[in-house]
Scaffold this motif. Structure first.
Motif, PDB file in Angstrom:
ATOM      1  N   ASN A   1     -10.672 -15.743   2.859  1.00  0.00           N
ATOM      2  CA  ASN A   1     -10.833 -14.725   3.903  1.00  0.00           C
ATOM      3  C   ASN A   1      -9.579 -13.864   4.037  1.00  0.00           C
ATOM      4  N   LEU A   2      -8.420 -14.508   3.980  1.00  0.00           N
ATOM      5  CA  LEU A   2      -7.155 -13.782   4.084  1.00  0.00           C
ATOM      6  C   LEU A   2      -7.013 -12.793   2.937  1.00  0.00           C
ATOM      7  N   ILE A   3      -7.266 -13.258   1.723  1.00  0.00           N
ATOM      8  CA  ILE A   3      -7.109 -12.419   0.543  1.00  0.00           C
ATOM      9  C   ILE A   3      -8.045 -11.227   0.602  1.00  0.00           C
ATOM     10  N   ALA A   4      -9.288 -11.468   1.028  1.00  0.00           N
ATOM     11  CA  ALA A   4     -10.255 -10.380   1.115  1.00  0.00           C
ATOM     12  C   ALA A   4      -9.800  -9.331   2.123  1.00  0.00           C
ATOM     13  N   ARG A   5      -9.303  -9.791   3.272  1.00  0.00           N
ATOM     14  CA  ARG A   5      -8.883  -8.844   4.296  1.00  0.00           C
ATOM     15  C   ARG A   5      -7.661  -8.044   3.868  1.00  0.00           C
ATOM     16  N   LEU A   6      -6.702  -8.722   3.260  1.00  0.00           N
ATOM     17  CA  LEU A   6      -5.522  -8.007   2.795  1.00  0.00           C
ATOM     18  C   LEU A   6      -5.879  -7.034   1.678  1.00  0.00           C
ATOM     19  N   GLY A   7      -6.805  -7.446   0.814  1.00  0.00           N
ATOM     20  CA  GLY A   7      -7.217  -6.561  -0.267  1.00  0.00           C
ATOM     21  C   GLY A   7      -7.917  -5.314   0.223  1.00  0.00           C
ATOM     22  N   GLU A   8      -8.580  -5.429   1.377  1.00  0.00           N
ATOM     23  CA  GLU A   8      -9.281  -4.279   1.946  1.00  0.00           C
ATOM     24  C   GLU A   8      -8.398  -3.498   2.910  1.00  0.00           C
ATOM     25  N   GLY A   9      -7.179  -3.978   3.124  1.00  0.00           N
ATOM     26  CA  GLY A   9      -6.259  -3.255   3.982  1.00  0.00           C
ATOM     27  C   GLY A   9      -6.269  -3.700   5.419  1.00  0.00           C
ATOM     28  N   GLY A  10      -7.023  -4.758   5.753  1.00  0.00           N
ATOM     29  CA  GLY A  10      -7.096  -5.214   7.135  1.00  0.00           C
ATOM     30  C   GLY A  10      -6.014  -6.212   7.465  1.00  0.00           C
ATOM     31  N   GLY A  11      -5.893  -6.538   8.737  1.00  0.00           N
ATOM     32  CA  GLY A  11      -4.902  -7.502   9.189  1.00  0.00           C
ATOM     33  C   GLY A  11      -5.391  -8.907   8.999  1.00  0.00           C
ATOM     34  N   SER A  12      -4.578  -9.847   9.430  1.00  0.00           N
ATOM     35  CA  SER A  12      -4.936 -11.253   9.293  1.00  0.00           C
ATOM     36  C   SER A  12      -4.591 -11.991  10.565  1.00  0.00           C
TER      37      SER A  12
ATOM     38  N   ALA B   1      12.666  -3.644   0.998  1.00  0.00           N
ATOM     39  CA  ALA B   1      12.540  -2.768  -0.165  1.00  0.00           C
ATOM     40  C   ALA B   1      11.306  -1.891  -0.127  1.00  0.00           C
ATOM     41  N   ILE B   2      10.286  -2.291   0.646  1.00  0.00           N
ATOM     42  CA  ILE B   2       9.002  -1.586   0.637  1.00  0.00           C
ATOM     43  C   ILE B   2       8.581  -1.296   2.072  1.00  0.00           C
ATOM     44  N   ASP B   3       8.159  -0.090   2.339  1.00  0.00           N
ATOM     45  CA  ASP B   3       7.774   0.305   3.703  1.00  0.00           C
ATOM     46  C   ASP B   3       6.400  -0.223   4.100  1.00  0.00           C
ATOM     47  N   HIS B   4       5.398   0.027   3.256  1.00  0.00           N
ATOM     48  CA  HIS B   4       4.014  -0.287   3.612  1.00  0.00           C
ATOM     49  C   HIS B   4       3.619  -1.627   3.004  1.00  0.00           C
ATOM     50  N   VAL B   5       3.801  -2.702   3.770  1.00  0.00           N
ATOM     51  CA  VAL B   5       3.557  -4.026   3.223  1.00  0.00           C
ATOM     52  C   VAL B   5       3.035  -4.952   4.315  1.00  0.00           C
ATOM     53  N   ARG B   6       2.140  -5.861   3.932  1.00  0.00           N
ATOM     54  CA  ARG B   6       1.662  -6.934   4.801  1.00  0.00           C
ATOM     55  C   ARG B   6       1.868  -8.242   4.057  1.00  0.00           C
TER      56      ARG B   6
ATOM     57  N   GLU C   1       0.841  -1.196   0.000  1.00  0.00           N
ATOM     58  CA  GLU C   1       0.000   0.000   0.000  1.00  0.00           C
ATOM     59  C   GLU C   1       0.875   1.243   0.000  1.00  0.00           C
ATOM     60  N   VAL C   2       0.510   2.207  -0.840  1.00  0.00           N
ATOM     61  CA  VAL C   2       1.195   3.495  -0.880  1.00  0.00           C
ATOM     62  C   VAL C   2       0.134   4.569  -0.643  1.00  0.00           C
ATOM     63  N   PRO C   3       0.014   5.075   0.579  1.00  0.00           N
ATOM     64  CA  PRO C   3      -1.010   6.082   0.876  1.00  0.00           C
ATOM     65  C   PRO C   3      -0.835   7.320   0.005  1.00  0.00           C
ATOM     66  N   GLU C   4      -1.956   7.874  -0.406  1.00  0.00           N
ATOM     67  CA  GLU C   4      -1.976   9.097  -1.204  1.00  0.00           C
ATOM     68  C   GLU C   4      -1.112   8.950  -2.459  1.00  0.00           C
ATOM     69  N   ALA C   5      -1.256   7.817  -3.120  1.00  0.00           N
ATOM     70  CA  ALA C   5      -0.485   7.565  -4.335  1.00  0.00           C
ATOM     71  C   ALA C   5      -0.844   8.587  -5.405  1.00  0.00           C
TER      72      ALA C   5
ATOM     73  N   GLY D   1       7.615 -19.124  12.035  1.00  0.00           N
ATOM     74  CA  GLY D   1       7.130 -18.672  13.320  1.00  0.00           C
ATOM     75  C   GLY D   1       6.883 -17.196  13.427  1.00  0.00           C
ATOM     76  N   GLY D   2       7.176 -16.425  12.371  1.00  0.00           N
ATOM     77  CA  GLY D   2       6.953 -14.985  12.462  1.00  0.00           C
ATOM     78  C   GLY D   2       5.489 -14.661  12.358  1.00  0.00           C
ATOM     79  N   SER D   3       5.118 -13.460  12.749  1.00  0.00           N
ATOM     80  CA  SER D   3       3.730 -13.006  12.591  1.00  0.00           C
ATOM     81  C   SER D   3       3.613 -12.198  11.332  1.00  0.00           C
ATOM     82  N   GLU D   4       2.395 -11.922  10.925  1.00  0.00           N
ATOM     83  CA  GLU D   4       2.180 -11.162   9.703  1.00  0.00           C
ATOM     84  C   GLU D   4       2.818  -9.800   9.822  1.00  0.00           C
ATOM     85  N   GLY D   5       3.504  -9.392   8.752  1.00  0.00           N
ATOM     86  CA  GLY D   5       4.173  -8.097   8.779  1.00  0.00           C
ATOM     87  C   GLY D   5       3.204  -6.976   8.591  1.00  0.00           C
ATOM     88  N   GLN D   6       3.493  -5.834   9.218  1.00  0.00           N
ATOM     89  CA  GLN D   6       2.651  -4.662   9.072  1.00  0.00           C
ATOM     90  C   GLN D   6       3.526  -3.474   8.771  1.00  0.00           C
ATOM     91  N   ASP D   7       2.875  -2.411   8.256  1.00  0.00           N
ATOM     92  CA  ASP D   7       3.629  -1.211   7.956  1.00  0.00           C
ATOM     93  C   ASP D   7       3.933  -0.456   9.238  1.00  0.00           C
TER      94      ASP D   7
END
Length: 257
Positions: free
Chosen positions: A232-243, A214-219, A160-164, A251-257
């Motif tokens: 469900n995962l794809i829908a949430r990521l597509g809408e900008g939500g977490g998972s 390489a990218i700041d805003h990524v999940r 995601e790139v806010p205010e692209a 063992g890592g958790s989902e990355g967030q910006d």
């Protein structure tokens, strides 16, 4: 009478045809000159900027023909010359500024991007949706993977790139990350823009660290083996939500910006 192939034209018809061809060529040359001037203002040297795809695009636009093959040609030529997708798309936006248009239509961008990726990211085959994808469309695209033998070690990434500014920044960031890090993408790499600021794609989960660097805003989240959970995962990521559907492998958790 004037001869045109196996057909005979009257003098009047031949003159009319000649005027049409002249006007068509003149309009295409004028559009190309305006595009070249705009490119020069943005730092392109004329000898670097012109490629045959430039002529193909302007002729298709002036002639009212489908321009997607011309954009594909331009994408291949920019990639073969070593230009990044960001530069290639910025140059096409320059053309549409000269046309007083909001920007290139999505099918044109898709043709250019897929052709560029076919050269720079080979053997990966990028499959980009032309327009904005709904959650349902994303589910349908990923369902195709589950109908076949789903390879392991895959992850879903949302950039995601806010205010692209142009609406294509998220896509260019992801593609250029792929050129810097081999094997970021799966062999078949579906990508979809869910908004002007966000793109969702399938990547290899062992490339997560490289993408984040390489990218700041990524999940990023590992692709579940179950289609229902993946939808469900794809829908949430597509809408900008977490998972909450698992994290990266290891063992890592989902990355967030």
């Amino acid at each position: 009478m004037a001869m045109d192939g196996d057909r005979w034209l009257s003098a009047t018809a031949a003159e009319r045809r000649a005027r049409t061809i002249y006007r068509y060529r003149t309009d295409a040359e004028a559009l190309r000159a305006a595009w070249r001037d705009g490119a020069a203002e943005r730092g392109w040297a004329p000898e670097d900027w012109w490629v045959p795809g430039i002529d193909a695009v302007t002729r298709a636009l002036v002639g009212g023909r489908a321009a997607t093959p011309a954009y594909a040609q331009l994408g291949r030529e920019r990639a073969e010359a070593g230009y990044g997708i960001r530069d290639a798309l910025a140059d096409v936006r320059t053309l549409y500024e000269r046309l007083a248009s909001e920007g290139p239509p999505p099918p044109a961008v898709r043709a250019l991007v897929q052709a560029w990726a076919g050269v720079r990211l080979a053997p990966v085959r990028v499959m980009l949706c032309a327009g904005f994808a709904s959650a349902e469309h994303l589910r349908e695209r990923f369902a195709e993977l589950y109908r076949d033998a789903l390879p392991g070690g895959l992850a879903v990434v949302a950039v995601e790139v806010p205010e692209a500014g142009s609406g294509w920044e998220a896509l260019t960031l992801l593609l250029e990350a792929g050129t810097r890090t081999p094997s970021v993408f799966a062999a078949e790499a579906p990508m979809a823009r869910t908004s002007p600021e966000r793109v969702v794609a399938l990547v290899r989960d062992d490339a997560a660290a490289a993408i984040r660097s390489a990218i700041d805003h990524v999940r990023i989240a590992a692709l579940p083996a179950d289609m229902g959970a993946a939808a469900n995962l794809i829908a949430r990521l597509g809408e900008g939500g977490g998972s909450s559907e698992g994290g990266e492998r290891g063992g890592g958790s989902e990355g967030q910006d």
